[in-house]
Design an enzyme around this catalytic site. Structure first.
Site, short mmCIF file in Angstrom:
data_model
loop_
_atom_site.label_atom_id
_atom_site.label_comp_id
_atom_site.label_asym_id
_atom_site.label_seq_id
_atom_site.Cartn_x
_atom_site.Cartn_y
_atom_site.Cartn_z
N HIS A 104 -13.22 -3.99 -6.60
CA HIS A 104 -12.32 -2.85 -6.80
C HIS A 104 -10.89 -3.08 -6.34
O HIS A 104 -10.08 -2.15 -6.36
CB HIS A 104 -12.83 -1.61 -6.08
CG HIS A 104 -14.10 -1.06 -6.60
ND1 HIS A 104 -14.16 -0.09 -7.56
CD2 HIS A 104 -15.37 -1.37 -6.31
CE1 HIS A 104 -15.41 0.20 -7.82
NE2 HIS A 104 -16.18 -0.57 -7.08
N LYS A 145 -2.54 10.99 -5.23
CA LYS A 145 -3.37 9.82 -4.94
C LYS A 145 -3.14 9.43 -3.49
O LYS A 145 -2.23 9.97 -2.85
CB LYS A 145 -3.03 8.65 -5.87
CG LYS A 145 -1.52 8.35 -5.96
CD LYS A 145 -1.21 7.23 -6.93
CE LYS A 145 -1.17 7.67 -8.38
NZ LYS A 145 -2.18 7.09 -9.22
N THR A 151 -8.28 6.16 -11.59
CA THR A 151 -9.18 7.08 -12.29
C THR A 151 -8.50 8.44 -12.44
O THR A 151 -8.80 9.19 -13.35
CB THR A 151 -10.51 7.23 -11.52
OG1 THR A 151 -10.23 7.35 -10.13
CG2 THR A 151 -11.41 6.04 -11.75
N LYS A 193 -8.25 11.46 -15.48
CA LYS A 193 -8.46 12.90 -15.28
C LYS A 193 -7.27 13.70 -15.79
O LYS A 193 -7.42 14.76 -16.41
CB LYS A 193 -8.72 13.20 -13.79
CG LYS A 193 -10.02 12.54 -13.28
CD LYS A 193 -10.12 12.53 -11.76
CE LYS A 193 -11.25 11.59 -11.32
NZ LYS A 193 -11.17 11.23 -9.88
N LYS A 204 1.43 1.87 -4.67
CA LYS A 204 1.36 3.01 -5.60
C LYS A 204 2.75 3.61 -5.84
O LYS A 204 2.95 4.43 -6.73
CB LYS A 204 0.38 4.07 -5.08
CG LYS A 204 -1.08 3.57 -5.05
CD LYS A 204 -2.02 4.63 -4.51
CE LYS A 204 -3.43 4.14 -4.29
NZ LYS A 204 -4.24 4.08 -5.52
C1 26V Z 1 -8.77 -1.11 0.94
C2 26V Z 1 -8.01 -1.32 2.07
C3 26V Z 1 -8.69 -1.78 3.30
C4 26V Z 1 -7.78 -2.03 4.47
C5 26V Z 1 -6.33 -2.30 4.12
C6 26V Z 1 -5.76 -1.33 3.13
C7 26V Z 1 -6.63 -1.12 1.99
C8 26V Z 1 -6.09 -0.70 0.80
C9 26V Z 1 -6.86 -0.49 -0.29
C10 26V Z 1 -8.21 -0.70 -0.22
C11 26V Z 1 -8.93 -0.45 -1.50
C12 26V Z 1 -10.41 -0.46 -1.43
C13 26V Z 1 -11.03 -0.46 -2.76
C14 26V Z 1 -10.64 0.72 -3.61
O1 26V Z 1 -10.72 1.84 -3.19
N1 26V Z 1 -10.25 0.45 -4.84
C15 26V Z 1 -9.96 1.45 -5.84
O2 26V Z 1 -11.12 1.58 -6.65
C16 26V Z 1 -10.95 2.52 -7.70
C17 26V Z 1 -12.27 2.63 -8.41
O3 26V Z 1 -12.58 1.43 -9.04
C18 26V Z 1 -9.83 2.08 -8.63
O4 26V Z 1 -9.67 3.05 -9.63
C19 26V Z 1 -8.54 1.91 -7.85
O5 26V Z 1 -7.55 1.38 -8.68
C20 26V Z 1 -8.77 0.98 -6.67
O6 26V Z 1 -7.63 0.92 -5.83
#
Ligand code: 26V
Length: 780
Positions: free
Chosen positions: A332, A520, A628, A632, A526
């Site tokens: 993701h 968001k 997502t 929506k 972003k």
């Molecule tokens: C994780 C972390 C962990 C620590 C540091 C900062 C940070 C920033 C972002 C994340 C993202 C974790 C994964 C996530 O939530 N991805 C999202 O997943 C959605 C569903 O697939 C997708 O629509 C989004 O674009 C994506 O950012």
């Protein structure tokens, strides 16, 4: 009735519904017996929000319940308001899991959720003097009437301790000794699909408890109550709180324990159930699919190996085949700081047996590399699990799963060509794309009843079960009456929304203005800051030319920043400061307004999408895996103003370029700049006086009494060379924004574009996504 509170009535109504659901729940479970393959969706997050109103709609009971309660003098909405929004997720990833459960139930797929019953969900956001303040979300305080505790199905999960090895001829037998046992107790939540005789699937969340409730009696008797309780609270801490997407997680022992806790409990229960129904263990992967939502449950790989070898007595190769065939993984994110890795020492001591298995997986993988790709050091560095003192979880997931998918076409291409480039050489067949989807029944039918009503009047109700039917709306593109209905629905939603904002914040919004919305999580990539700079520029122009011809606009923001993310929190403060300035300036406040809505969650989201005219999807191209929210907004008839990133690329392909407003660098250009180190933000700043002016205003007392507060943002743009290309994209952004608002002057043209967006949104339903997963990955 006389003594009952609204909470009591809410709870009673849920109990009544659950009673009624039990029949369908039992029937569904029976149908899902061992003859049918089961899917288990493992996720650290399930952002399910509120259930009551949605389930009443799905069951077709809203009307009769409203009437019945009315006879008792109770207003259904008051009970709906009593429910706590289950915020067991950070954002997109957790909400996706919730939409997937919804669609699996609707499509009658035996698909179960497996996660953690956090006592505290994602923090509640309050805004105080413009700043985000976090308040704990004690959502279980008064109990949660939807869940059913199943103590008889509890599982013991083992942490720490030592391994004693015994040899039985050529077999090694591992005895885990002196471990710390934790009792995992399941709580089941019904997932109720839409329809007449609905399926009821299950979301199973695990809570951590001490195995022996008679904790440390000796200490207790000696009056050392705190000591007696400390073991108990240490154990319960495992399911205490959901981690916000914060700084990197490596090193946080509790998070590692959380991950193993729900993996071990979930897999333990699955294997137990499978065997109870008489399944031969050799056929396990034909009857069970386990999907891991990002790498958080990646310890499924070694844990399933452990169960198959240590508990079921299989040899390595047999266990490995079953494991790989059972597991599949979705990636993701490509952000390097979000790719999980755990210090080897931490994992070794917390999960000794699991670590040993990972070591062996890694050893065998390296052996394969040496024989098949001799001398290819880069390939090795890029793919091995154990490197630089860390366990690299994404590498473990790719090696241990038969399928690896990205969440949008562009994202999957970048996954293959960048992060997992090496793996794409080794296992090209594992990689595939599954573009995300959202529940159109939740985010259109339920969230926007007035629009849904007009759609049903025009094309009949089939779209509810088959969102592809929305295509039929295209025939109405030139139907002035229908376009008028669209406009009427949007207008009414905006009027209601403005009323709610006025009641809550005392702020007057103009429902006939353009609602331009960005909601968001707050993150640099972003680019909420880009949106702010655009609004500041508009303000500057209005101050210079008070008679500037423009249509009134309302800019809406909402979203949470991780508590430790200083930059993101500063952007929130900036928005609130700008809102103060603009909303109180009589020279401009008839034309523009800025609102920040606090505590963005599923409940608020459902109110926001239906009022949007413009959907802001402005991430730096290549950084947003899918998005997502973009889908929506689209299904609610908003027009996208965005970059070619994530699934927005596919939205453009679906609606055609005349029905979307695209600006900025493309992903390949961003990647190329990064590779060459060729971007210089200072040049952009110098070359564009309008841009220079707004950037300077971050630090030059344009915002009175803010001192150096926004210096960190200014520095990110100039001193740190604008990592996310905000200055580079500024020009094309403000120009494209001006174009889109220009179109609004002609209602007919606008609503025709809105209609095209609604009509083409069917492919972004999670029903479509789940059908693809079911067919190509899970084979159910
Ligand atoms: C994780 C972390 C962990 C620590 C540091 C900062 C940070 C920033 C972002 C994340 C993202 C974790 C994964 C996530 O939530 N991805 C999202 O997943 C959605 C569903 O697939 C997708 O629509 C989004 O674009 C994506 O950012």
């Amino acid at each position: 009735m006389e003594e009952g509170t609204a909470w009591d009535f809410y709870k009673t109504l849920v109990y009544l519904l659950k009673d009624r659901l039990n029949v369908g729940w039992a029937r569904t479970n029976k149908q899902y017996k061992y003859e049918r393959k089961q899917v288990y969706y493992f996720s650290m997050e399930f952002l399910i929000g509120k259930l009551l109103a949605y389930y009443l709609m799905n069951l077709g009971l809203t009307e009769i319940v409203t009437e019945g309660l009315g006879e008792l003098g109770i207003n259904l909405q008051d009970l709906i308001d009593e429910e706590r929004d289950a915020g067991l997720g950070n954002g997109g990833l957790g909400r996706l899991a919730a939409c997937f459960l919804d669609s699996m139930a609707y499509l009658q797929i035996p698909g179960h959720g497996n996660g953690i019953r956090y006592k505290y969900g994602l923090f509640e956001q309050k805004i105080e003097q413009g700043f985000q303040v976090e308040v704990p979300d004690h959502w279980l305080k008064n109990g949660y009437p939807w869940e059913i505790r199943k103590p008889d199905k509890a599982v013991i999960v083992k942490f720490k301790g030592h391994l004693r090895v015994e040899y039985d001829r050529d077999r090694m037998i591992f005895h885990h000794e002196n471990y710390e046992p934790v009792l995992a107790v399941p709580y089941d939540i019904p997932i109720v699909a839409y329809g007449n005789s609905p399926n009821v699937n299950t979301l199973r969340l695990w809570g951590a408890e001490a195995v022996n409730e008679e904790f440390d009696l000796a200490s207790f008797n000696q009056g050392e109550f705190a000591k007696a309780l400390s073991n108990k609270s240490e154990i319960e801490a495992i399911s205490y709180i959901l981690y916000p997407q914060d700084t990197t997680l490596a090193g946080q022992e509790l998070r590692l324990k959380q991950e193993y806790f729900f993996v071990a409990a979930g897999l333990g229960a699955i294997v137990r159930r499978y065997k109870k129904q008489g399944g031969p263990i050799e056929c396990f992967s034909q009857k069970v699919s386990v999907h891991i939502n990002d790498t958080h449950p990646a310890m499924c790989v070694p844990e399933l190996m452990r169960l198959l070898m240590d508990e079921e007595g299989l040899a390595w190769d047999d266990a490995w085949n079953i494991t790989v065939n059972t597991l599949s993984y979705t990636n993701h994110t490509l952000l390097p700081e979000a790719l999980e890795k755990w210090p080897i020492d931490l994992m070794k001591c917390t999960l000794p047996r699991i670590y040993l298995i990972i070591e062996e997986i890694n050893r065998r993988f390296e052996e394969m590399l040496v024989s098949k790709y001799p001398g290819e050091q880069k390939l090795k560095d890029n793919t091995i699990i154990l490197r630089d003192g860390y366990v690299h979880m994404a590498n473990l997931a790719v090696i241990g799963c038969h399928s690896v998918n990205g969440v949008a076409k562009l994202h999957t291409e970048i996954v293959k060509s960048q992060v997992f480039q090496g793996f794409n050489v080794i296992y090209p067949d594992k990689f595939n794309n599954k573009t995300n989807g959202v529940s159109h029944r939740r985010f259109l039918l339920h969230a926007n009843p007035s629009l849904a009503g007009f759609i049903t009047e025009a094309i009949g109700p089939k779209w509810i079960e088959d969102p592809g039917e929305l295509h039929k709306l295209l025939e109405l593109q030139n139907d002035a009456v229908f376009l008028h209905y669209l406009s009427k629905a949007k207008k009414q939603n905006k009027i209601n929304f403005a009323g709610a904002v006025k009641a809550k914040f005392g702020l007057e919004l103009d429902p006939s203005s353009i609602f331009d919305i960005q909601v968001k999580r707050f993150h640099a990539y972003k680019r909420q800051l880009l949106n702010v700079l655009k609004i500041m520029d508009l303000y500057n122009r209005l101050k210079e030319q008070p008679r500037l011809a423009m249509f009134p606009q309302t800019f809406v923001f909402a979203g949470k920043a991780a508590p430790g993310y200083y930059y993101a929190k500063t952007v929130i403060k900036l928005i609130n400061t700008l809102a103060q300035k603009i909303n109180n300036d009589p020279e401009v406040n008839q034309l523009i307004k800025v609102v920040f809505l606090e505590n963005f969650n599923v409940t608020l989201a459902e109110k926001i999408y239906p009022v949007a005219d413009i959907s802001e999807q402005i991430s730096t191209a290549s950084k947003e895996a899918s998005g997502t929210g973009n889908m929506k907004f689209m299904m609610n008839g908003a027009i996208t103003l965005g970059t070619l990133d994530g699934a927005t690329v596919e939205i453009r392909d679906a609606v055609g370029k005349e029905n979307i407003f695209i600006f900025g660098l493309k992903a390949e250009q961003v990647i190329d700049y990064q590779n060459r180190g060729a971007y210089n933000s200072w040049e952009e700043y110098q070359a564009n006086p309008r841009l220079k002016r707004v950037v300077d205003q971050l630090i030059n007392n344009f915002f009175k009494d803010c001192g150096n507060e926004f210096r960190v943002l200014y520095d990110s743009l100039l001193t740190h060379n604008d990592e996310f290309f905000i200055l580079k994209d500024f020009n094309s952004y403000v120009e494209t924004a001006a174009q889109i608002t220009g179109i609004y002057l002609d209602e007919q043209i606008w609503h025709k574009k809105a209609l095209a967006n609604i009509a083409q949104s069917g492919i972004f339903s999670s029903d479509r996504a789940i059908r693809e997963y079911a067919g190509a990955i899970w084979q159910v």
